[in-house]
Design a protein around this motif. Structure first.
Motif, PDB file in Angstrom:
ATOM      1  N   HIS A  57      -4.359   1.571  -2.071  1.00 46.13           N
ATOM      2  CA  HIS A  57      -4.248   2.777  -1.257  1.00 46.13           C
ATOM      3  C   HIS A  57      -4.142   2.378   0.218  1.00 46.13           C
ATOM      4  CE1 HIS A  57      -5.267   6.591   0.721  1.00 46.13           C
ATOM      5  NE2 HIS A  57      -4.639   7.103  -0.323  1.00 46.13           N
ATOM      6  N   VAL A  58      -3.432   3.186   0.966  1.00 45.40           N
ATOM      7  CA  VAL A  58      -3.196   2.871   2.373  1.00 45.40           C
ATOM      8  C   VAL A  58      -4.514   2.770   3.162  1.00 45.40           C
ATOM      9  CG1 VAL A  58      -2.878   5.250   3.162  1.00 45.40           C
ATOM     10  CG2 VAL A  58      -1.615   3.400   4.295  1.00 45.40           C
ATOM     11  N   VAL A  63       0.838  -1.191   0.000  1.00 46.27           N
ATOM     12  CA  VAL A  63       0.000   0.000   0.000  1.00 46.27           C
ATOM     13  C   VAL A  63       0.879   1.249   0.000  1.00 46.27           C
ATOM     14  CG1 VAL A  63      -1.862  -1.153   1.268  1.00 46.27           C
ATOM     15  CG2 VAL A  63      -0.143   0.160   2.514  1.00 46.27           C
ATOM     16  N   ASP A  64       0.297   2.347  -0.475  1.00 46.76           N
ATOM     17  CA  ASP A  64       1.017   3.619  -0.515  1.00 46.76           C
ATOM     18  C   ASP A  64      -0.009   4.737  -0.371  1.00 46.76           C
ATOM     19  OD1 ASP A  64       4.108   4.286  -1.856  1.00 46.76           O
ATOM     20  OD2 ASP A  64       2.705   5.936  -1.516  1.00 46.76           O
ATOM     21  N   VAL A  65       0.452   5.892   0.100  1.00 48.58           N
ATOM     22  CA  VAL A  65      -0.463   7.038   0.193  1.00 48.58           C
ATOM     23  C   VAL A  65      -0.631   7.725  -1.154  1.00 48.58           C
ATOM     24  CG1 VAL A  65      -0.534   7.927   2.548  1.00 48.58           C
ATOM     25  CG2 VAL A  65       1.531   8.285   1.156  1.00 48.58           C
ATOM     26  N   VAL A  76       5.618  -4.392   7.062  1.00 48.25           N
ATOM     27  CA  VAL A  76       6.945  -3.865   6.761  1.00 48.25           C
ATOM     28  C   VAL A  76       6.815  -2.383   6.446  1.00 48.25           C
ATOM     29  CG1 VAL A  76       8.902  -3.993   5.176  1.00 48.25           C
ATOM     30  CG2 VAL A  76       7.682  -6.084   5.804  1.00 48.25           C
ATOM     31  N   VAL A  77       7.551  -1.567   7.176  1.00 45.49           N
ATOM     32  CA  VAL A  77       7.532  -0.128   6.932  1.00 45.49           C
ATOM     33  C   VAL A  77       8.675   0.233   5.989  1.00 45.49           C
ATOM     34  CG1 VAL A  77       7.772   2.169   7.950  1.00 45.49           C
ATOM     35  CG2 VAL A  77       6.429   0.420   9.128  1.00 45.49           C
ATOM     36  N   GLU A  90       3.360   7.238  11.040  1.00 48.09           N
ATOM     37  CA  GLU A  90       1.965   7.082  10.628  1.00 48.09           C
ATOM     38  C   GLU A  90       1.724   5.696  10.027  1.00 48.09           C
ATOM     39  OE1 GLU A  90       0.150  10.009   8.051  1.00 48.09           O
ATOM     40  OE2 GLU A  90      -1.695   8.797   7.998  1.00 48.09           O
ATOM     41  N   ALA A  91       2.676   5.239   9.257  1.00 49.37           N
ATOM     42  CA  ALA A  91       2.563   3.895   8.679  1.00 49.37           C
ATOM     43  C   ALA A  91       2.413   2.860   9.788  1.00 49.37           C
ATOM     44  CB  ALA A  91       3.794   3.591   7.824  1.00 49.37           C
ATOM     45  N   ALA A  92       3.241   3.007  10.821  1.00 51.71           N
ATOM     46  CA  ALA A  92       3.180   2.066  11.940  1.00 51.71           C
ATOM     47  C   ALA A  92       1.835   2.150  12.647  1.00 51.71           C
ATOM     48  CB  ALA A  92       4.311   2.353  12.918  1.00 51.71           C
ATOM     49  N   ASP A  93       1.357   3.369  12.865  1.00 49.76           N
ATOM     50  CA  ASP A  93       0.063   3.551  13.528  1.00 49.76           C
ATOM     51  C   ASP A  93      -1.038   2.861  12.744  1.00 49.76           C
ATOM     52  OD1 ASP A  93       1.364   5.084  15.387  1.00 49.76           O
ATOM     53  OD2 ASP A  93       0.713   7.020  14.579  1.00 49.76           O
TER      54      ASP A  93
END
Lengths: 229, 229
Positions: A135-136, A117-119, A152-153, A162-165
């Motif tokens: 999409h994220v 996923v990506d923003v 995986v970040v 934010e990715a981790a959250d």
DNA sequence: CATTGTGAAGCGTTTCACAGCC
DNA sequence: GGCTGTGAAACGCTTCACAATG
């Protein structure tokens, strides 16, 4: 047969078991047994260490003979929880996410990429390593439908927290972080961080020492060959 | 002023100094001093560890005040050999080599990519991260003209040993290996290995333990957050 | 008799706890 | 008073060395 050895295995041993497993998996099929000496040689470690490590799994060797390869593989896989696959989801479809998604080693070793996923809307829809980037916002869907527990970040440092959250909110309980950022996560979530630049800086330190012959001999150097040491 | 502290620094400390450096570099310019408590908080470690680590550099703190950020940065950089850049050469222009060449963190942290080489003629001539991929036969030229002492192996496992041999032959004395292969190198050459699949397997082990609540409580988990631990 | 399994010693790292100093 | 610097204790990992054993 074979009881569960519900011992707690030292972290250092856990870090080496995957290595042994990998070596054993690549051995010629005609080889039925390995001794701790042989395995140690192949792994680049001391034979006593191999025996101690394997002894935490239980007493699966045969004195005078060695360890039966197939059985040992089975035991290590079981201990590492590799009796089934662990699908992973990658956050960040940049260069690193790209490389990770294409990295055959993940799939081969029991960690198929369940999603990326990506923003960035421009990246959504593109296909990487046979997987369509989503999409994220779809993270939760991917995590839940594919029963993903490892994330995986692979974002830039600014987006890592934010990715981790989002991973945690989606239900992931283990995170492999490639961003040079300390992630803050709730208790109960494990994080491992791999910082590529730090690895180079450690090498740089040794390079520099080499060129400053402070005293006598240049130390025999590091034949340890492992970042987790 | 300030004598050379020609002490031998413990390996565990060397692995953490780059982290401290990174944190200090990102601190707001208005901050002149940090205490071991603050730095520990930001690095996710114990304050006593920070003080011990920094004490190997010499006594650069001020009791009751803390450490002067600018001076500490200077001292860590000096100890790590980061007073000048260390150009690196990447062998393998596949997905990983691609990602590494584009990874800003290398350049930013003093490890500019001096060259990328590959055996595949189809890749030679393509441009990655502003650098033209050259043939592996040009390795020696790149290493010598750019005074490279650190090489990165980003090939597939089968080609890794040859890549290492060529790096060594070209004059490189430190290697960062991303292939899941034990490299054999002459004495005097340092190797660090980063195996991405192993990192996942370690996380998988912890995941699995979580789901088998063997006894009582799930352990507070790993808030260590570092692969080199 | 080759090779495992393991107590015990050795070593490096972390943490404690507090004296020393600004 | 606040914070560093560091001996000393505690801990975990590695290595040794050898008794146990197929």
């Amino acid at each position: 047969m074979a009881e569960r050895p519900r011992r707690r295995i030292p972290e250092a041993t856990v870090a080496r078991l995957p290595e042994y497993l990998h070596i054993l998996s690549e051995l010629d099929d005609s080889i039925e047994h390995v001794s701790s000496d042989q395995l140690a040689e192949l792994a680049g470690v001391n034979a006593a260490k191999v025996r101690k490590d394997l002894s935490y799994l239980g007493s699966y060797g045969t004195r005078g003979v060695g360890y039966e390869v197939a059985y040992l593989v089975y035991q290590i896989r079981r201990e590492l929880g590799l009796t089934h696959d662990w699908p992973v989801v990658i956050v960040g479809a940049g260069n690193l996410g790209h490389a990770l998604a294409n990295y055959a080693g993940f799939m081969d070793r029991g960690f198929p990429v369940a999603g990326i996923v990506d923003v960035d809307p421009a990246k959504v829809g593109t296909v990487i390593g046979g997987i369509r980037v989503r999409h994220v916002d779809d993270l939760q869907t991917v995590v839940q439908s594919r029963k993903v527990s490892i994330g995986v970040v692979a974002t830039n440092p600014a987006a890592a927290q934010e990715a981790a959250d989002r991973l945690v909110a989606a239900g992931v309980t283990s995170i492999l972080n490639f961003a040079p950022t300390l992630l803050s996560v709730p208790r109960g979530v494990s994080v491992r961080k791999v910082d590529l630049a730090v690895e180079l800086q450690i090498l740089g330190y040794h390079e520099q020492r080499r060129s400053v012959p402070s005293l006598s001999i240049v130390p025999g150097t590091d034949s340890s060959q492992s970042a987790s040491a």
